[in-house]
Design a protein around this motif. Structure first.
Motif, mmCIF file in Angstrom:
data_model
loop_
_atom_site.group_PDB
_atom_site.id
_atom_site.type_symbol
_atom_site.label_atom_id
_atom_site.label_comp_id
_atom_site.label_asym_id
_atom_site.label_seq_id
_atom_site.Cartn_x
_atom_site.Cartn_y
_atom_site.Cartn_z
ATOM 1 N N GLU A 80 2.949 -3.950 6.552
ATOM 2 C CA GLU A 80 2.339 -4.227 5.494
ATOM 3 C C GLU A 80 3.512 -4.571 4.327
ATOM 4 O O GLU A 80 3.085 -5.380 3.559
ATOM 5 C CB GLU A 80 1.526 -3.072 5.161
ATOM 6 N N ARG A 81 4.452 -3.721 4.125
ATOM 7 C CA ARG A 81 5.326 -3.969 3.379
ATOM 8 C C ARG A 81 6.163 -5.190 3.256
ATOM 9 O O ARG A 81 6.306 -6.046 2.121
ATOM 10 C CB ARG A 81 6.454 -2.735 3.174
ATOM 11 N N ARG A 109 -5.073 -5.219 5.376
ATOM 12 C CA ARG A 109 -5.132 -6.018 4.330
ATOM 13 C C ARG A 109 -3.602 -6.055 3.658
ATOM 14 O O ARG A 109 -3.115 -5.098 3.433
ATOM 15 C CB ARG A 109 -5.874 -5.670 3.104
ATOM 16 N N ALA A 110 -3.148 -7.285 3.936
ATOM 17 C CA ALA A 110 -1.449 -7.403 3.266
ATOM 18 C C ALA A 110 -1.812 -8.193 1.850
ATOM 19 O O ALA A 110 -0.643 -8.121 1.246
ATOM 20 C CB ALA A 110 -0.816 -8.151 4.268
ATOM 21 N N GLY A 111 -2.951 -8.732 1.675
ATOM 22 C CA GLY A 111 -2.854 -9.452 0.422
ATOM 23 C C GLY A 111 -4.689 -9.820 0.207
ATOM 24 O O GLY A 111 -5.511 -9.630 0.877
ATOM 25 N N ALA A 116 4.939 -7.921 4.600
ATOM 26 C CA ALA A 116 3.986 -9.143 4.355
ATOM 27 C C ALA A 116 3.954 -9.286 2.764
ATOM 28 O O ALA A 116 3.482 -10.439 2.216
ATOM 29 C CB ALA A 116 2.643 -8.857 5.010
ATOM 30 N N LYS A 117 3.926 -8.090 1.917
ATOM 31 C CA LYS A 117 3.691 -8.161 0.765
ATOM 32 C C LYS A 117 5.027 -8.944 0.118
ATOM 33 O O LYS A 117 4.995 -9.549 -1.041
ATOM 34 C CB LYS A 117 3.738 -6.885 -0.019
ATOM 35 N N GLN A 118 6.229 -8.558 0.858
ATOM 36 C CA GLN A 118 7.313 -9.431 0.288
ATOM 37 C C GLN A 118 7.330 -10.738 0.683
ATOM 38 O O GLN A 118 7.919 -11.609 -0.172
ATOM 39 C CB GLN A 118 8.694 -8.463 0.961
ATOM 40 N N ASN A 119 6.619 -11.351 1.768
ATOM 41 C CA ASN A 119 6.653 -12.681 2.042
ATOM 42 C C ASN A 119 5.270 -12.956 2.347
ATOM 43 O O ASN A 119 4.670 -12.955 3.664
ATOM 44 C CB ASN A 119 7.530 -12.634 3.431
ATOM 45 N N PRO A 120 4.298 -13.198 1.393
ATOM 46 C CA PRO A 120 3.086 -13.649 1.712
ATOM 47 C C PRO A 120 2.824 -14.810 2.621
ATOM 48 O O PRO A 120 1.662 -14.942 2.986
ATOM 49 C CB PRO A 120 2.582 -13.771 0.283
ATOM 50 N N SER A 174 -5.027 -12.382 2.983
ATOM 51 C CA SER A 174 -4.181 -12.307 4.352
ATOM 52 C C SER A 174 -4.302 -10.655 4.816
ATOM 53 O O SER A 174 -4.371 -9.777 4.210
ATOM 54 C CB SER A 174 -2.503 -12.340 3.705
ATOM 55 N N TRP A 175 -4.044 -10.930 6.287
ATOM 56 C CA TRP A 175 -4.407 -9.702 7.058
ATOM 57 C C TRP A 175 -3.404 -9.710 8.122
ATOM 58 O O TRP A 175 -2.800 -10.709 8.785
ATOM 59 C CB TRP A 175 -5.805 -9.668 7.591
#
Length: 425
Positions: free
Chosen positions: A50-51, A109-111, A53-57, A114-115
């Motif tokens: 999850e971390r 949920r990553a955004g 994914a948040k750094q690379n949407p 985005s999942w």
């Protein structure tokens, strides 16, 4: 479970299954990962993903929507609790994988759109009962086979004991198989041979003694006739008569034990009525009160002699005898009398040779004391049994039981033949 075979099989099953269970538990303890640790590892993996994914949407492993399978509330709660315990709060939903129900899909949920979708195999308690059931079935089959092999010599002893004929002769056993079985069979055959020789020697001895008694008894009778005192002469002749009865009975007992005659199908109720009518003509107090049709396979002459001995015993010692016959799986002949009975402490000795209920061995009733012995020998040779007991109201009851046979054999017609003839009509 009282048989040795069952006990050995049970011992093998319990021993082997216990060893397998201990080994399985030890391996699970050493090599398996606890379920809580597995959930924590999955939670850490989801937190890291999850971390990232948040750094690379725009990462390629992200999906635009969560999995649409059926939700698994239990797994969802476990993984959420694990992430909270690890210091992160994730929006997680666990669903069943549609193409394989054994697996689950964790949707994180990553955004906003985005999942993260991760397949995993949920931790569960291993189904030990299936493992142990299979082990028990397999071990049980092997244990039963091993137990049968182990007690084969004992089974040989059992079959040998069951094959002993009524005259005490044991047929020869085949000496084959493992060394222990061959040795056991050879020992039994040797014992049977020695036993047969001993029985034959005893029979020859009794027969010879009974036969040789006749000559001196005849001389004694001739000498007794010349005794001047009539009372003394009567006493001598009475004693000589008793000795002759003993000698004749001993010879008859040997003859019954050694003579073999071909059995035939006999209607027992007719035979009983015939013997009773003959004894009534001889002024014996005996009567038949109730009979049922019954058939047995036996030697007619020998069975008549056995029943005559029992009837005379009841009519003379028991004052008056009553006979009944019933059928069924066993043809049962019941002889009741109204005599004094026999003392309970000597009742089990009535079939012993030369037994007398009167311990003073008085000769109020003539006899050598071998009638019951001869009767039991005849009845047992035909596969039957005889029992004697005191009646509650006084007197004795003698019960003779013989295996019943079908009456078809009387006319020489088998059951199959009789059915075929009926179908043709």
């Amino acid at each position: 479970m009282n048989t040795l075979r069952a006990k050995i099989a049970l011992l093998l099953v319990v021993s082997i299954v216990s060893v397998v269970a201990l080994i399985t538990l030890a391996m699970l303890y050493v090599f398996s990962t606890p379920m809580d640790d597995q959930v924590d590892l999955l939670a850490k993996q989801l937190i890291i993903m999850e971390r990232l994914a948040k750094q690379n949407p725009d990462a390629g492993f992200l999906a635009h929507r969560p999995d649409a399978g059926a939700p698994d509330e239990d797994q969802t709660e476990k993984i959420r609790s694990a992430t909270v315990r690890l210091g992160a709060t994730l929006d997680i939903t666990v669903t069943h994988k549609t193409d394989d129900i054994r697996f689950r899909i964790a949707s994180v949920r990553a955004g906003p759109r985005s999942w993260i979708l991760v397949d995993f195999d949920p931790s569960s308690d291993p189904e030990f009962w299936m493992w142990f059931a299979l082990i028990t079935i397999g071990v049980g089959s092997i244990a039963v086979f091993a137990a049968n092999r182990m007690i084969r010599p004992l089974a040989l002893l059992e079959s040998a004991a069951e094959s002993v004929s009524p005259d005490g002769i044991l047929p020869a056993l085949a000496e084959r198989g493992p060394a222990e079985v061959r040795a056991t069979a050879a020992a039994i055959n040797s014992l049977a041979s020695r036993l047969k020789r001993a029985i034959e020697s005893r029979m020859r001895l009794v027969a010879a003694a009974g036969h040789d008694f006749r000559t001196p008894l005849t001389r004694m009778r001739l000498r007794a006739e010349f005794v001047a005192d009539e009372e003394e002469r009567a006493l001598w002749l009475k004693d000589i008569d008793e000795l002759e009865r003993i000698a004749d009975s001993a010879i008859q007992l040997v003859r019954e034990e050694t003579t073999t005659t071909s059995p035939e199908v006999i209607r027992v109720d007719d035979l009983v009525r015939s013997v009773v009518a003959e004894l009534q003509d001889q002024k014996f107090a005996i009567e038949v009160t109730d009979t049922r049709e019954a058939y047995v396979k036996a030697s007619r002459l020998a069975l008549s002699r056995a029943l005559r001995n029992l009837f005379i015993n009841a009519a003379t010692h028991g004052v008056r005898a009553i006979v009944t016959v019933t059928g069924g799986p066993l043809a049962r002949i019941t002889i009741s009398d109204h005599g004094p009975g026999i003392a309970p402490d000597v009742l089990d000795q009535v079939f012993e040779p030369f037994f007398r209920a009167d311990r003073a061995r008085s000769q109020k009733v003539p006899g050598a004391g071998l009638g019951l012995t001869i009767s039991r020998e005849i009845i047992r040779r035909d596969g039957g049994e005889i029992r004697i007991a005191n009646r509650p109201g006084g007197g004795l009851v003698q019960v003779v039981e013989l295996p019943s046979v079908l009456p078809f054999a009387v006319a020489g017609v088998s059951v199959t033949g009789a059915m075929s003839a009926t179908m043709k009509r």
